[in-house]
Design a protein around this motif. Structure first.
Motif, PDB file in Angstrom:
ATOM      1  N   GLU A  76       8.066 -32.673 -19.734  1.00 33.52           N
ATOM      2  CA  GLU A  76       7.568 -33.779 -20.711  1.00 33.52           C
ATOM      3  C   GLU A  76       7.914 -35.275 -20.623  1.00 33.52           C
ATOM      4  O   GLU A  76       7.029 -36.058 -21.020  1.00 33.52           O
ATOM      5  CB  GLU A  76       7.951 -33.183 -22.233  1.00 33.52           C
ATOM      6  CG  GLU A  76       7.406 -31.750 -22.687  1.00 33.52           C
ATOM      7  CD  GLU A  76       8.136 -31.294 -23.675  1.00 33.52           C
ATOM      8  OE1 GLU A  76       7.443 -30.605 -24.538  1.00 33.52           O
ATOM      9  OE2 GLU A  76       9.525 -31.938 -24.024  1.00 33.52           O
ATOM     10  N   ALA A  77       8.762 -35.412 -19.943  1.00 31.22           N
ATOM     11  CA  ALA A  77       9.437 -36.845 -19.563  1.00 31.22           C
ATOM     12  C   ALA A  77       8.190 -37.795 -19.296  1.00 31.22           C
ATOM     13  O   ALA A  77       8.116 -38.839 -19.769  1.00 31.22           O
ATOM     14  CB  ALA A  77      10.567 -36.922 -18.849  1.00 31.22           C
ATOM     15  N   ARG A  78       7.321 -37.276 -18.220  1.00 32.22           N
ATOM     16  CA  ARG A  78       6.457 -38.237 -17.584  1.00 32.22           C
ATOM     17  C   ARG A  78       5.398 -38.575 -18.815  1.00 32.22           C
ATOM     18  O   ARG A  78       4.822 -39.727 -18.874  1.00 32.22           O
ATOM     19  CB  ARG A  78       5.647 -37.427 -16.499  1.00 32.22           C
ATOM     20  CG  ARG A  78       4.687 -38.237 -15.868  1.00 32.22           C
ATOM     21  CD  ARG A  78       3.901 -37.633 -14.582  1.00 32.22           C
ATOM     22  NE  ARG A  78       3.035 -36.761 -15.036  1.00 32.22           N
ATOM     23  CZ  ARG A  78       1.811 -37.045 -15.565  1.00 32.22           C
ATOM     24  NH1 ARG A  78       1.329 -37.921 -15.328  1.00 32.22           N
ATOM     25  NH2 ARG A  78       1.100 -36.038 -15.709  1.00 32.22           N
ATOM     26  N   HIS A  79       5.088 -37.562 -19.571  1.00 30.22           N
ATOM     27  CA  HIS A  79       3.992 -37.958 -20.539  1.00 30.22           C
ATOM     28  C   HIS A  79       4.550 -38.972 -21.808  1.00 30.22           C
ATOM     29  O   HIS A  79       3.796 -39.597 -22.221  1.00 30.22           O
ATOM     30  CB  HIS A  79       3.347 -36.476 -21.125  1.00 30.22           C
ATOM     31  CG  HIS A  79       2.705 -35.690 -20.242  1.00 30.22           C
ATOM     32  ND1 HIS A  79       3.565 -34.483 -19.706  1.00 30.22           N
ATOM     33  CD2 HIS A  79       1.479 -35.770 -19.528  1.00 30.22           C
ATOM     34  CE1 HIS A  79       2.580 -34.029 -18.833  1.00 30.22           C
ATOM     35  NE2 HIS A  79       1.525 -34.774 -18.639  1.00 30.22           N
ATOM     36  N   TYR A  98      -7.119 -39.904 -25.705  1.00 31.72           N
ATOM     37  CA  TYR A  98      -6.353 -39.492 -24.752  1.00 31.72           C
ATOM     38  C   TYR A  98      -6.610 -39.768 -23.409  1.00 31.72           C
ATOM     39  O   TYR A  98      -5.550 -40.043 -22.613  1.00 31.72           O
ATOM     40  CB  TYR A  98      -6.196 -37.888 -24.892  1.00 31.72           C
ATOM     41  CG  TYR A  98      -5.690 -37.379 -26.192  1.00 31.72           C
ATOM     42  CD1 TYR A  98      -4.844 -38.040 -26.940  1.00 31.72           C
ATOM     43  CD2 TYR A  98      -6.054 -36.042 -26.630  1.00 31.72           C
ATOM     44  CE1 TYR A  98      -4.201 -37.512 -28.151  1.00 31.72           C
ATOM     45  CE2 TYR A  98      -5.646 -35.413 -27.675  1.00 31.72           C
ATOM     46  CZ  TYR A  98      -4.772 -36.220 -28.532  1.00 31.72           C
ATOM     47  OH  TYR A  98      -4.275 -35.677 -29.850  1.00 31.72           O
ATOM     48  N   SER A  99      -7.838 -39.768 -23.146  1.00 32.56           N
ATOM     49  CA  SER A  99      -8.104 -40.593 -21.774  1.00 32.56           C
ATOM     50  C   SER A  99      -7.905 -41.945 -21.425  1.00 32.56           C
ATOM     51  O   SER A  99      -7.570 -42.066 -20.406  1.00 32.56           O
ATOM     52  CB  SER A  99      -9.765 -40.300 -21.530  1.00 32.56           C
ATOM     53  OG  SER A  99     -10.420 -41.125 -22.594  1.00 32.56           O
ATOM     54  N   LEU A 124      -5.928 -38.720 -16.166  1.00 32.18           N
ATOM     55  CA  LEU A 124      -6.107 -37.239 -15.421  1.00 32.18           C
ATOM     56  C   LEU A 124      -4.950 -36.347 -16.391  1.00 32.18           C
ATOM     57  O   LEU A 124      -4.934 -35.150 -15.747  1.00 32.18           O
ATOM     58  CB  LEU A 124      -5.353 -37.844 -14.137  1.00 32.18           C
ATOM     59  CG  LEU A 124      -6.203 -38.680 -13.227  1.00 32.18           C
ATOM     60  CD1 LEU A 124      -5.375 -38.756 -11.870  1.00 32.18           C
ATOM     61  CD2 LEU A 124      -7.607 -38.357 -12.850  1.00 32.18           C
ATOM     62  N   GLY A 125      -4.631 -36.525 -17.383  1.00 32.41           N
ATOM     63  CA  GLY A 125      -3.643 -35.914 -18.117  1.00 32.41           C
ATOM     64  C   GLY A 125      -4.426 -34.925 -18.885  1.00 32.41           C
ATOM     65  O   GLY A 125      -5.504 -35.004 -19.379  1.00 32.41           O
ATOM     66  N   LYS A 168      -3.265 -31.632 -24.548  1.00 32.90           N
ATOM     67  CA  LYS A 168      -2.333 -31.012 -24.875  1.00 32.90           C
ATOM     68  C   LYS A 168      -1.043 -31.631 -24.770  1.00 32.90           C
ATOM     69  O   LYS A 168      -0.296 -31.841 -25.501  1.00 32.90           O
ATOM     70  CB  LYS A 168      -2.354 -29.566 -24.356  1.00 32.90           C
ATOM     71  CG  LYS A 168      -0.942 -28.766 -24.776  1.00 32.90           C
ATOM     72  CD  LYS A 168      -1.070 -27.397 -24.463  1.00 32.90           C
ATOM     73  CE  LYS A 168       0.055 -26.585 -24.877  1.00 32.90           C
ATOM     74  NZ  LYS A 168       0.234 -25.166 -24.151  1.00 32.90           N
ATOM     75  N   ASP A 169      -0.861 -32.171 -23.506  1.00 33.71           N
ATOM     76  CA  ASP A 169       0.458 -32.890 -23.013  1.00 33.71           C
ATOM     77  C   ASP A 169       0.550 -34.170 -23.631  1.00 33.71           C
ATOM     78  O   ASP A 169       1.484 -34.624 -24.306  1.00 33.71           O
ATOM     79  CB  ASP A 169       0.314 -33.067 -21.369  1.00 33.71           C
ATOM     80  CG  ASP A 169       0.495 -31.619 -20.748  1.00 33.71           C
ATOM     81  OD1 ASP A 169       1.177 -30.629 -21.176  1.00 33.71           O
ATOM     82  OD2 ASP A 169      -0.080 -31.637 -19.675  1.00 33.71           O
ATOM     83  N   ILE A 170      -0.672 -35.000 -23.917  1.00 34.21           N
ATOM     84  CA  ILE A 170      -0.647 -36.178 -24.367  1.00 34.21           C
ATOM     85  C   ILE A 170      -0.359 -36.085 -25.962  1.00 34.21           C
ATOM     86  O   ILE A 170       0.465 -36.877 -26.643  1.00 34.21           O
ATOM     87  CB  ILE A 170      -1.671 -37.027 -24.313  1.00 34.21           C
ATOM     88  CG1 ILE A 170      -2.261 -37.270 -22.859  1.00 34.21           C
ATOM     89  CG2 ILE A 170      -1.942 -38.274 -24.846  1.00 34.21           C
ATOM     90  CD1 ILE A 170      -1.142 -37.929 -21.824  1.00 34.21           C
TER      91      ILE A 170
END
Length: 447
Positions: A233-236, A254-255, A260-261, A264-266
């Motif tokens: 999760e660190a990158r996000h 989110y975009s 490109l993510g 859900k992760d954002i």
């Protein structure tokens, strides 16, 4: 550095039905400092149990019995812990969830001992799925970065703060005082309200050193990621953390954070940073009734950052703030919108969880958006920040008409006034918002 919360802590000490306190707030907003300073003033002694520095003391809470806990702490710390005489301060309490659970029994079995818990990442313990909160036996209190009013007090400008407290809507406007307050507000926008930065500024007046401390604080928050997030999760988290300051005032997509993510992760990263107290969501509300949160749409939101000084640092706005006269235009008004959001949070009752809301109507050919919507007593008021001298206030007036509001509020660099259902307040008066809004409501009601 005197904080407004001290008054609430002294009142808490005198209550007969006093509950243990949990002091909530982001890392580095001054939680430990204010508790220890309050303890020195109000009690014979303060016993600090820091579970991060003294992990061996966690064993004292293998039982939930306060008598056993206190006896163990006396033996291991060598400190006197006496009812009415001692403040027991459980710092970094999130490191020992059993200590949080034990607080309820202090009220039931040891109610004359004053106990306060605090922790920089306490929200993660409180929101853990396997944690059972001792509801009704613990009281929460919240601490924010220094407000502009607290900054005035700390910088030796208490007379100006007293002046603001005594302003009424029919008071005579003093242009000299107004300009002085705008100059001080510009300083506050650069320095912000993080105690370490304010302290450095008041000691040295060196903005370069202040910027270095702000950079260090931002790095501290990054370093904390590993304490509450998996490596995946660190990158996000890093991406959202870096993007958040420049997105203040904008509707979040989110975009825009990571094209490109995965959403859900954002979303998860946003939730984690909210728990850490670094960002605050400003939720869209239909504003059709109270509470405002009951009509909130969690899928439509904007962001507020922890502190305006950290925001301007992260966006590289220090030079612009130092020379630009129109504070409402800096970074397309985002700095002013952050200031007002942060000020509204700071002006909340310290015992109440604070939420921020905005209003938007998304209709083709008739869209509108109001920066904030605030409830003052039974009144729902629209608050606009970005409108300057030439602003039409179209969205504000549309809200007033559609929701039948008594009036709306505009924050600007102009003098305070009440005209045509619009209460205009200078940016530096956000701390007086609730008081003056009530005064305006009485005038509107009598008119």
């Amino acid at each position: 550095m005197i904080r407004d919360l001290e008054k609430d802590l002294f009142s808490w000490k005198e209550r007969q039905d006093r509950l243990p306190l949990l002091l909530r707030g982001a890392r580095q907003v001054g939680k430990s400092y204010i508790v220890e300073e309050f303890g020195k003033k109000a009690f014979n002694n303060v016993v600090v149990v820091n579970f991060e520095f003294q992990p061996e003391l966690k064993q004292c809470f293998s039982t939930l019995d306060p008598v056993e806990i206190i006896n163990k702490l006396r033996l291991l710390t060598g400190e006197a812990i006496e009812p009415e005489q001692t403040l027991l301060f459980l710092d970094e309490i999130q490191e020992c969830p059993d200590a949080i659970m034990a607080l309820r029994y202090f009220k039931e079995k040891h109610d004359r001992l004053a106990v306060i818990g605090a922790g920089s990442l306490m929200e993660f313990a409180l929101n853990s799925p396997d944690f059972r909160m001792p509801v009704g036996r613990v009281q929460f209190v919240y601490l924010e970065p220094l407000s502009f009013g607290e900054f005035l007090t700390a910088s030796g400008n208490e007379p100006l703060r007293s002046y603001l407290r005594e302003v009424h809507l029919d008071s005579v406007f003093d242009e000299t005082v107004h300009n002085k307050l705008l100059d001080l507000l510009r300083e506050y926008l650069i320095v912000g309200g993080m105690p370490a930065v304010v302290r450095e500024y008041l000691q040295s007046r060196n903005l370069l050193e202040c910027r270095r401390i702000q950079n260090s604080l931002l790095q501290t928050y990054r370093s904390d990621f590993g304490k509450y997030a998996r490596s995946s999760e660190a990158r996000h988290l890093q991406m959202v953390f870096d993007a958040a300051p420049r997105l203040v005032g904008d509707r979040i997509k989110y975009s825009n954070i990571d094209p490109l993510g995965r959403s859900k992760d954002i979303k998860q990263a946003l939730n984690l940073l909210q728990l850490a107290g670094i960002i605050f969501p400003v939720l869209a509300t239909s504003a059709t009734g109270l509470p405002l949160g009951a009509q909130a749409d969690e899928m439509k939101f904007k962001l507020n950052f922890l502190d305006v000084g950290l925001l301007q640092n992260a966006c590289g706005l220090q030079a612009e703030l130092a020379v630009t006269k129109d504070l409402l235009q800096i970074n397309s008004g985002a700095v002013a919108e952050q200031l007002i959001g942060q000020g509204l949070r700071a002006a909340c009752d310290s015992y109440l969880e604070r939420g921020l809301f905005f209003w938007a109507r998304d209709k083709r050919g008739s869209s509108a958006e109001v920066d904030y919507v605030v409830a003052v007593d039974a009144s729902i008021l629209p608050v606009e920040v970005k409108a300057g001298k030439t602003g039409t206030l179209r969205s504000l007036r549309l809200f007033i008409e559609e929701k039948n509001s008594l009036f709306g509020v505009r924050f600007s660099q102009e003098r305070w006034s009440m005209h045509d259902k619009v209460l205009t307040l200078p940016l530096y008066m956000v701390g007086e918002f609730n008081r003056l809004a009530r005064e305006a409501a009485r005038l509107a009601g009598s008119g």
